[in-house]
Design an enzyme around this catalytic site. Structure first.
Site, PDB file in Angstrom:
ATOM      1  CB  CYS A  55       0.275 -13.019   8.254  1.00  0.00           C
ATOM      2  SG  CYS A  55       0.422 -12.660   6.505  1.00  0.00           S
ATOM      3  CG  ASN A  81       1.024  -8.310   5.191  1.00  0.00           C
ATOM      4  OD1 ASN A  81       1.842  -8.861   5.931  1.00  0.00           O
ATOM      5  ND2 ASN A  81      -0.152  -8.827   4.897  1.00  0.00           N
ATOM      6  CG  HIS A 122      -0.199  -9.485  10.389  1.00  0.00           C
ATOM      7  ND1 HIS A 122       1.061  -9.321   9.858  1.00  0.00           N
ATOM      8  CD2 HIS A 122      -1.021  -9.788   9.354  1.00  0.00           C
ATOM      9  CE1 HIS A 122       1.002  -9.538   8.557  1.00  0.00           C
ATOM     10  NE2 HIS A 122      -0.243  -9.820   8.230  1.00  0.00           N
TER      11      HIS A 122
HETATM   12  N1  ACO Z   1      -4.985  -0.424  -7.571  1.00  0.00           N
HETATM   13  C1  ACO Z   1      -6.129  -0.001  -8.115  1.00  0.00           C
HETATM   14  N2  ACO Z   1      -7.229  -0.767  -8.167  1.00  0.00           N
HETATM   15  C2  ACO Z   1      -7.161  -1.983  -7.589  1.00  0.00           C
HETATM   16  C3  ACO Z   1      -6.001  -2.472  -7.000  1.00  0.00           C
HETATM   17  C4  ACO Z   1      -4.864  -1.630  -7.002  1.00  0.00           C
HETATM   18  N3  ACO Z   1      -3.691  -1.991  -6.444  1.00  0.00           N
HETATM   19  N4  ACO Z   1      -6.230  -3.709  -6.520  1.00  0.00           N
HETATM   20  C5  ACO Z   1      -7.511  -3.998  -6.805  1.00  0.00           C
HETATM   21  N5  ACO Z   1      -8.073  -2.959  -7.462  1.00  0.00           N
HETATM   22  C6  ACO Z   1      -9.429  -2.842  -7.975  1.00  0.00           C
HETATM   23  C7  ACO Z   1     -10.078  -4.183  -8.234  1.00  0.00           C
HETATM   24  O1  ACO Z   1      -9.696  -4.679  -9.496  1.00  0.00           O
HETATM   25  C8  ACO Z   1     -11.549  -3.823  -8.167  1.00  0.00           C
HETATM   26  O2  ACO Z   1     -11.907  -3.241  -9.393  1.00  0.00           O
HETATM   27  P1  ACO Z   1     -13.378  -3.542 -10.031  1.00  0.00           P
HETATM   28  O3  ACO Z   1     -14.342  -3.035  -9.000  1.00  0.00           O
HETATM   29  O4  ACO Z   1     -13.324  -2.758 -11.288  1.00  0.00           O
HETATM   30  O5  ACO Z   1     -13.414  -5.027 -10.196  1.00  0.00           O
HETATM   31  C9  ACO Z   1     -11.588  -2.727  -7.101  1.00  0.00           C
HETATM   32  O6  ACO Z   1     -10.243  -2.238  -6.972  1.00  0.00           O
HETATM   33  C10 ACO Z   1     -12.066  -3.215  -5.752  1.00  0.00           C
HETATM   34  O7  ACO Z   1     -11.380  -4.417  -5.445  1.00  0.00           O
HETATM   35  P2  ACO Z   1     -11.563  -5.151  -4.083  1.00  0.00           P
HETATM   36  O8  ACO Z   1     -10.588  -6.278  -3.993  1.00  0.00           O
HETATM   37  O9  ACO Z   1     -13.006  -5.479  -3.887  1.00  0.00           O
HETATM   38  O10 ACO Z   1     -11.140  -3.967  -3.103  1.00  0.00           O
HETATM   39  P3  ACO Z   1     -11.222  -3.880  -1.542  1.00  0.00           P
HETATM   40  O11 ACO Z   1     -11.891  -2.654  -1.127  1.00  0.00           O
HETATM   41  O12 ACO Z   1     -11.675  -5.173  -0.915  1.00  0.00           O
HETATM   42  O13 ACO Z   1      -9.685  -3.682  -1.146  1.00  0.00           O
HETATM   43  C11 ACO Z   1      -7.832  -5.008  -0.344  1.00  0.00           C
HETATM   44  C12 ACO Z   1      -8.735  -4.667  -1.516  1.00  0.00           C
HETATM   45  C13 ACO Z   1      -7.035  -3.786   0.028  1.00  0.00           C
HETATM   46  C14 ACO Z   1      -6.907  -6.139  -0.736  1.00  0.00           C
HETATM   47  C15 ACO Z   1      -8.718  -5.419   0.859  1.00  0.00           C
HETATM   48  O14 ACO Z   1      -9.655  -6.385   0.489  1.00  0.00           O
HETATM   49  C16 ACO Z   1      -7.899  -5.974   1.974  1.00  0.00           C
HETATM   50  O15 ACO Z   1      -7.136  -5.279   2.592  1.00  0.00           O
HETATM   51  N6  ACO Z   1      -8.092  -7.240   2.321  1.00  0.00           N
HETATM   52  C17 ACO Z   1      -7.306  -7.884   3.343  1.00  0.00           C
HETATM   53  C18 ACO Z   1      -6.268  -8.656   2.666  1.00  0.00           C
HETATM   54  C19 ACO Z   1      -4.962  -8.637   3.335  1.00  0.00           C
HETATM   55  O16 ACO Z   1      -4.630  -7.782   4.109  1.00  0.00           O
HETATM   56  N7  ACO Z   1      -4.204  -9.647   3.046  1.00  0.00           N
HETATM   57  C20 ACO Z   1      -2.901  -9.756   3.559  1.00  0.00           C
HETATM   58  C21 ACO Z   1      -2.588 -11.123   3.952  1.00  0.00           C
HETATM   59  S1  ACO Z   1      -3.681 -11.735   5.133  1.00  0.00           S
HETATM   60  C22 ACO Z   1      -3.426 -10.902   6.392  1.00  0.00           C
HETATM   61  O17 ACO Z   1      -2.329 -10.505   6.564  1.00  0.00           O
HETATM   62  C23 ACO Z   1      -4.527 -10.659   7.299  1.00  0.00           C
END
Ligand code: ACO
Length: 321
Positions: A113, A278, A248
């Site tokens: 990224c 993304n 980004h």
């Molecule tokens: N739909 C519904 N539920 C979901 C989904 C989905 N698509 N994905 C995960 N969940 C559930 C999980 O299973 C979990 O359930 P549980 O509590 O029963 O176990 C719950 O949602 C919470 O999951 P988390 O991963 O803890 O959720 P979080 O609030 O952290 O959000 C997310 C997840 C959106 C991925 C967040 O962590 C994030 O944005 N992180 C940054 C990652 C990113 O942007 N990566 C891109 C590449 S790196 C970069 O570009 C910077």
């Protein structure tokens, strides 16, 4: 002094749009969850025949048009991607051939990224050292091809696209346009937080994206705030002087948190994550092109590019348009 000036920008997106509701038919998710946690409403997904190189070529042609330049004027191509058409040759050489450029240096750069910010810094260095005069710098991805479409935690986050800029070296005054400062970092200690579980020298397969989302989020906000400070210090600029941040586009919450840490109002941040999701290395040049074309980013504006991605890698670049 010699600086690298942005002479034109361009971008390209696949025709097919996939909404959150479309994804909810495939995996256990909902429009509400995706919007709330990420800000994403839709993404463009490449169909058969659309590739990283085809998107890169379209974006490059638009950037050249915007610059009013012929492909024969380009003497360097740097293409950032984590999803090349093939392991080799570099996708950049396909762009070179399609545009009909001379036998100039053309290579791919892998920083996921952060790839576009890395590519801008590398091209700027080559221009300032006299190795190139006019560079085509591209970020292009078809991440949809390396997603596990059964993993709801990752497949909802990404989209496909490409963006390109033409950079040209010119003698300018101290307060003139061009790239003022860039800083890059990486920390491979965290490679297991965001990676692809395959590759030519390990499994012999392409692999799929794997991510510990919460950890990535935490590191992203801290690392980005630090590198933005570093670049501001290197350029001798105050955060308040920035006209636009082109970040980004990983997640609307990361964008908000980073702007808050810098004390910048959200109105100064160019946001495309809602429409594009993304797009990895393509997201910064896609957002830059959009904001240049809709007239938000104007000549003379101070613009900060920033990104963080797998590795981890991260970086930022400050430029005056
Ligand atoms: N739909 C519904 N539920 C979901 C989904 C989905 N698509 N994905 C995960 N969940 C559930 C999980 O299973 C979990 O359930 P549980 O509590 O029963 O176990 C719950 O949602 C919470 O999951 P988390 O991963 O803890 O959720 P979080 O609030 O952290 O959000 C997310 C997840 C959106 C991925 C967040 O962590 C994030 O944005 N992180 C940054 C990652 C990113 O942007 N990566 C891109 C590449 S790196 C970069 O570009 C910077």
């Amino acid at each position: 002094m010699i600086r690298s000036l942005v002479k034109g920008t361009g971008s390209a997106l696949p025709k097919k749009i996939v909404t959150n509701d479309d994804l909810a038919q495939r995996v256990d998710t909902s429009d509400e969850w995706i919007r709330e946690r990420t800000g994403i409403q839709q993404r463009h997904i490449a169909e058969e025949g659309e590739t990283t190189s085809s998107l890169a070529i379209d974006a490059s042609r638009r950037a050249l048009d915007a610059a009013g330049m012929a492909a024969s004027e380009i003497d360097l191509i740097v293409l950032a991607t984590a999803t090349p058409d093939q392991t080799f040759p570099a996708t950049a050489t396909k762009v070179q051939a399609a545009l009909g450029c001379r036998p100039i240096p053309a290579f791919d750069l892998a920083a996921v990224c952060s790839g576009f910010v890395y590519a801008v810094s590398v091209a700027d260095g080559m221009i300032r050292s006299g190795q190139a005069k006019t560079a085509l710098v591209i970020g292009a991805e078809t991440f949809s091809r390396i997603l596990d479409w059964e993993d709801r935690a990752t497949c909802v986050l990404f989209g496909d696209g490409a963006g390109a800029i033409v950079l040209q070296g010119a003698e300018v005054a101290e307060d003139g346009p061009g790239i003022l400062a860039s800083r890059l970092h990486s920390d491979g200690e965290h490679c297991e937080m965001l990676y692809v579980d395959g590759g030519p020298s390990t499994t012999g397969t392409v692999g799929k994206v794997r991510m510990k989302g919460r950890e990535v989020f935490r590191h992203a906000v801290v690392n980005l705030a630090e590198v933005l400070r570093e670049v501001l210090d290197a350029a001798g600029v105050e955060a308040g002087e920035i006209d636009w941040v082109v970040p980004h586009q990983a997640n609307a919450r990361i964008l908000d948190a980073t702007a808050r840490k810098l004390g910048l109002p959200p109105e100064k941040v160019v946001v495309t994550v809602d429409r594009h999701a993304n797009t990895s290395a393509a997201s910064v040049p896609l957002a830059l092109d959009l904001a240049v074309r809709d007239g938000r980013i104007k000549p003379g504006n101070l613009v900060m590019l920033e990104a963080m991605g797998g590795g981890f890698t991260w970086g930022a670049s400050l430029l005056r348009m």
